[in-house]
Design an enzyme around this catalytic site. Structure first.
Site, short mmCIF file in Angstrom:
data_model
loop_
_atom_site.label_atom_id
_atom_site.label_comp_id
_atom_site.label_asym_id
_atom_site.label_seq_id
_atom_site.Cartn_x
_atom_site.Cartn_y
_atom_site.Cartn_z
N HIS A 63 -3.12 -4.40 3.33
CA HIS A 63 -4.10 -3.68 4.14
C HIS A 63 -3.63 -3.26 5.54
CE1 HIS A 63 -7.80 -2.18 5.89
NE2 HIS A 63 -7.75 -3.09 6.83
N HIS A 75 -0.75 -2.56 6.68
CA HIS A 75 0.38 -1.63 6.62
C HIS A 75 1.53 -2.05 7.53
CE1 HIS A 75 -2.07 1.98 4.83
NE2 HIS A 75 -2.37 0.82 4.27
N ASN A 134 -9.97 -1.68 0.49
CA ASN A 134 -11.21 -1.13 1.04
C ASN A 134 -11.38 0.36 0.75
OD1 ASN A 134 -8.93 -1.22 2.96
ND2 ASN A 134 -10.28 -0.07 4.31
N HIS A 135 -10.30 1.04 0.32
CA HIS A 135 -10.42 2.47 -0.01
C HIS A 135 -10.61 2.72 -1.51
CE1 HIS A 135 -9.64 3.54 4.09
NE2 HIS A 135 -8.45 2.99 4.09
N HIS A 158 -6.46 -8.55 0.32
CA HIS A 158 -6.54 -7.38 1.18
C HIS A 158 -7.35 -7.75 2.42
CE1 HIS A 158 -5.69 -3.09 1.23
NE2 HIS A 158 -6.85 -2.90 1.83
N GLU A 184 -4.05 1.62 -2.96
CA GLU A 184 -5.35 2.03 -2.38
C GLU A 184 -5.26 3.27 -1.49
OE1 GLU A 184 -7.40 0.06 0.62
OE2 GLU A 184 -5.69 -0.01 1.98
N ASN A 185 -4.05 3.62 -1.04
CA ASN A 185 -3.89 4.80 -0.20
C ASN A 185 -3.10 5.90 -0.89
OD1 ASN A 185 -3.35 2.18 1.85
ND2 ASN A 185 -4.97 3.60 2.48
N ASP A 234 0.80 -1.23 0.00
CA ASP A 234 0.00 0.00 0.00
C ASP A 234 0.84 1.29 0.00
OD1 ASP A 234 -1.31 -2.32 0.98
OD2 ASP A 234 -2.87 -1.13 1.95
FE LIG Z 1 -3.96 0.34 2.92
FE LIG Z 2 -6.91 -1.27 3.20
#
Ligand SMILES: [Fe+2]
Ligand SMILES: [Fe+2]
Length: 265
Positions: free
Chosen positions: A182, A184, A67-68, A157, A39-40, A8
Site C-alpha cells: 500500500h 509504495h 483500498n483501490h 495492505h 490494486e493500481n 503494487d
Molecule cells: Fe497501492
Molecule cells: Fe493501496
C-alpha cells in the site's frame, strides 16, 4: 517451496516493468508460487480483467488488491468470477470478490504437492476496513486449518507501520509470510520473525520512482502546496520492481527472506 511476492503494480509502466523484469527474477529465485499486488494496475487505480490478464501472463498465480479494489466499477463482475484475484477479506462480505483463495502448489524441490492459502487483509488505521484484520485473520486461518491448508501467505495492505508490525507479530509462527503493501515505499525491516514468519512492513511498488507513489510529482506537489483539486496521472520514469522472495519449509514456515529492489531497464 519458494514464494515470489511483488508489490503494487502501478499502471502500464508498472505492468511493462513487471513483464521486462520477471524472466530474470524467475531465473534468480526459481519461484514455485508468484503473488502480485495489482490494486493500481489499471491506470493507477484499481484493476480490470485486461490488466489482471497481463499480470497473470507475467507468471502470477494469485493477484491481491487493496483500498483501490473497487475503483473500476465494470470489473466488479470480474472480481466475483476470477478465482485467483482477491480483495481484502475484511471488507464487507457483500462487496464484490473474495478475500482469500487456496491453490495447489507442487514445489520444484520434490517435497510434493501442497495446499497453499493466500489471504488479503486491509488495515483499520487510515483505511476503510469493515472488520478487524486481527479477527478476520483468526477466522480464515481457522477455516484453512480445518481444510488441511498448511501454508498461508498474507498480503497486509496497511497505511501505518505500527499496525503492520503488530499484525506481523500476531501472525508469527501461524503463517509463512506477512507481506506489507500500500505505501509504495519499501521498508528495511524484512526478515524471518522468531517463530518462522517472513515479514516486511512494506515491499514497495512496481512502478515509476520518478514520481510521488506513482503519480506525477509536479501534480502532487501542486495539490499539497495549494490544497486545490488536481487531476493525478501516472508517470513513467525510472520504473523499479519491488518485492520479496521467501523460502518456506514443509511445515509452512519461512526459512529465508530476501528483499527485491530491481530497476526495470
Ligand atoms: Fe497501492
Ligand atoms: Fe493501496
Amino acid at each position: 517451496m519458494k514464494l515470489l511476492f511483488i508489490g503494487d503494480v502501478v499502471g502500464s509502466p508498472g505492468r511493462k516493468g513487471l513483464a521486462s523484469v520477471m524472466p530474470a527474477l524467475r531465473e534468480k529465485h526459481s519461484p514455485d508460487l508468484i503473488v502480485v499486488n495489482g490494486e493500481n494496475s489499471a491506470g493507477g487505480l484499481g484493476i480490470t480483467e485486461k490488466t489482471a490478464t497481463e499480470i497473470f501472463a507475467c507468471g502470477a498465480d494469485v493477484i491481491t488488491l487493496g483500498n483501490h479494489s473497487f475503483r473500476q466499477r465494470d470489473s466488479w463482475e470480474y472480481l466475483d468470477r476470477a478465482e485467483r484475484v482477491i480483495r481484502p477479506a475484511n471488507y464487507r462480505r457483500a462487496n464484490p470478490g473474495k478475500g482469500h483463495c487456496v491453490l495447489e502448489v507442487t514445489p520444484a524441490d520434490g517435497s510434493g504437492p501442497r495446499q497453499v492459502g493466500v489471504i488479503n487483509l486491509i488495515g483499520m488505521i487510515g483505511l476503510d476496513a469493515a472488520r478487524s484484520p486481527f479477527d478476520e485473520a483468526d477466522l480464515i486461518l481457522g477455516q484453512l486449518e480445518k481444510s488441511g491448508v498448511g501454508t498461508v501467505i498474507v498480503d497486509f495492505h496497511g497505511e501505518v507501520t505500527s499496525e503492520k508490525v503488530a499484525i506481523g507479530w500476531y501472525l508469527d509462527g501461524r503463517v509463512a509470510a506477512v507481506l506489507g503493501t500500500h505505501t509504495h515505499v519499501p521498508t528495511a525491516d524484512g526478515r524471518v520473525l522468531p517463530k518462522g514468519t517472513g515479514f516486511i512492513s512494506d515491499v514497495g511498488m512496481t512502478g515509476p520512482r520518478d514520481s510521488v507513489l506513482g503519480v506525477k510529482k509536479e501534480q502532487v506537489i501542486e495539490k499539497m502546496r495549494t490544497n486545490l483539486p488536481v487531476r493525478f496521472e501516472t508517470t513513467t520514469g525510472d520504473v523499479w520492481v519491488m518485492g520479496a522472495a521467501v523460502e518456506i519449509d514443509e511445515n509452512g514456515l519461512a526459512t529465508s527472506f530476501t528483499q527485491i529492489l530491481e530497476p526495470a531497464g
